[in-house]
Scaffold this motif. Sequence first.
Motif, PDB file in Angstrom:
ATOM      1  N   LEU A   1      99.756 -50.595  -9.429  1.00  0.00           N
ATOM      2  CA  LEU A   1     100.076 -50.099 -10.757  1.00  0.00           C
ATOM      3  C   LEU A   1      99.323 -50.863 -11.824  1.00  0.00           C
TER       4      LEU A   1
ATOM      5  N   ASP B   1      96.254 -39.014 -14.745  1.00  0.00           N
ATOM      6  CA  ASP B   1      97.421 -38.396 -14.104  1.00  0.00           C
ATOM      7  C   ASP B   1      96.985 -37.298 -13.137  1.00  0.00           C
TER       8      ASP B   1
ATOM      9  N   LYS C   1      96.508 -42.428 -11.016  1.00  0.00           N
ATOM     10  CA  LYS C   1      97.762 -43.196 -11.063  1.00  0.00           C
ATOM     11  C   LYS C   1      98.608 -42.939  -9.828  1.00  0.00           C
ATOM     12  N   GLN C   2      99.477 -43.859  -9.540  1.00  0.00           N
ATOM     13  CA  GLN C   2     100.473 -43.611  -8.504  1.00  0.00           C
ATOM     14  C   GLN C   2     101.320 -42.420  -8.965  1.00  0.00           C
TER      15      GLN C   2
ATOM     16  N   LYS D   1      99.213 -38.949  -5.072  1.00  0.00           N
ATOM     17  CA  LYS D   1      98.920 -40.345  -4.694  1.00  0.00           C
ATOM     18  C   LYS D   1     100.245 -41.089  -4.595  1.00  0.00           C
TER      19      LYS D   1
ATOM     20  N   GLY E   1      96.120 -52.390 -13.998  1.00  0.00           N
ATOM     21  CA  GLY E   1      95.095 -51.707 -14.779  1.00  0.00           C
ATOM     22  C   GLY E   1      95.100 -52.328 -16.151  1.00  0.00           C
TER      23      GLY E   1
ATOM     24  N   THR F   1      91.006 -48.155 -13.510  1.00  0.00           N
ATOM     25  CA  THR F   1      92.008 -48.088 -12.435  1.00  0.00           C
ATOM     26  C   THR F   1      93.318 -47.488 -12.957  1.00  0.00           C
ATOM     27  N   ASN F   2      93.906 -46.611 -12.174  1.00  0.00           N
ATOM     28  CA  ASN F   2      95.211 -46.004 -12.499  1.00  0.00           C
ATOM     29  C   ASN F   2      95.261 -45.383 -13.888  1.00  0.00           C
TER      30      ASN F   2
ATOM     31  N   ASP G   1     100.714 -44.378  -3.483  1.00  0.00           N
ATOM     32  CA  ASP G   1     100.714 -45.823  -3.744  1.00  0.00           C
ATOM     33  C   ASP G   1      99.301 -46.228  -4.161  1.00  0.00           C
TER      34      ASP G   1
ATOM     35  N   CYS H   1      91.088 -44.456  -9.703  1.00  0.00           N
ATOM     36  CA  CYS H   1      91.374 -44.088 -11.104  1.00  0.00           C
ATOM     37  C   CYS H   1      92.613 -43.213 -11.230  1.00  0.00           C
TER      38      CYS H   1
END
Length: 447
Positions: free
Chosen positions: A297, A169, A217-218, A292, A299, A165-166, A294, A215
């Motif tokens: 954050l 880039d 990131k914000q 992305k 992970g 998750t997150n 939101d 996967c």
Amino acid sequence: MLPPLLIESLQGIKGFDKTAFEAVHQSALQLTSIRINPAKKVERATDNPVPWCNGGYYLSERPSFTLDPLFHAGGYYVQEASSMFLWEVLKQTIGQNTSGLKVLDLCAAPGGKSTLLASYFTNGLVVSNEVIKARASILVENITKWGSDNVVVTNNDPSHFSVLTNFFDVIVIDAPCSGSGLFRKDKDAIGEWSENNVKLCSQRQERIVVDILPCLKQGGTLIYSTCSYSKQEDEEVLDKIKESNYLESVALNIPDNWGIITTQSDKTASYGYRFYPYLTKGEGFFIAAFTKTDGGLDGYYQEQKLVAVSKSEAATMQSFIPLADTYTLFKQGDAIKTISTDWFSALQLLAKQLYIKKAGIELGTIKGKDVIPHHELAMSHLPLNGFNTLELEEQKALQYLRRQDIFEESNLGWNLVKHCGLPLGWAKVLPNRMNNYYPQAWRILKD
Ligand code: SAM
């Protein structure tokens, strides 16, 4: 003949012109383009650049790439020009500062986009994934030849990434599609096209994006592309993924004379970019980018240790190939590999979740007092100037690439075989013969 149902389905889409579309598919014109490997600097005619990609050039004719040693040395990649537009998308979305960025190329074989990403993100990490095993091997071959040490090749289903998750880039999804954009190049594909396949592709494309989005990131960038003209696989997929996720469509600035058509999807007005072969100098292609906005954050990753090399193994390798202390050595089986220390913990994490087909650069294996160097080392951008070299003229180079027996006077021991100064692979010179270490599976079979 082009499928009438395809033509019918394209009526009314911005930029579509039935007469021009049919004419371009009837014409015998074939475009050939290559992208030069900036790290290998081969000399090629550069008078006809692809305007949207550094190092991209159109060729006036299609040579036999199989019989060009510099092709096998990773001096350039043969890539369709429209696909190279990914470079321009990266320029406008990511910009120059690529340091520390983690990039996923989810549908990567045979490696066109991944080699482009490896050249763009020279200070980043590129995870190049392919779900189909046989195609993942071709991907390894092409990434190896390209030589970058910042690429990890994995062989996984998109759903296997869900634990990361997150993490990334940038995620590039060059989705499997119905392939109508390549009809001019590949006439056989025309017979395989069906409305039903477009529908199945569209459903699969949506599923792939939804599986992988956690996967990203914000603030990260999602790039989606296909080589299909069908709205169901292009703008309609943008609508579906935007409706249920925190994504913001990115508008690009494109010079009019490139002939690229900007569209907006019906429901969410997401921007897409269409390439028609009668308007642009390339094949049919579609690309879109999102940020992305939101999605949490959190992970948490538990790192897994890859096998460390012993002190004596490190010393043996260091005397074989001296590396800067910014590189970490590690082992997978007997193979000793290296990756930039900056990326080692990310690799540990990936190794825990995914099936890693290639990671960084494999240097070789230690056998007694000798090191058997690996082909990845010969193809790499690591400092190879300490090795004896054996420069071969074209015919001998082709014999070498066919893995035939050749004998040339040279220093005894390991030699880096070269053509026009570019490494092709390894040979071991013995007093009365020479062992050809070109990879068996990659040898040229064509006469
Ligand atoms: N990006 C590649 C390049 O530039 O060389 C071309 C990729 S091709 C358009 C799509 C790839 O997606 C194929 O290699 C195919 O094997 C892979 N693929 C097929 N089904 C898939 C799935 N369900 N999930 C992810 N990838 C899939």
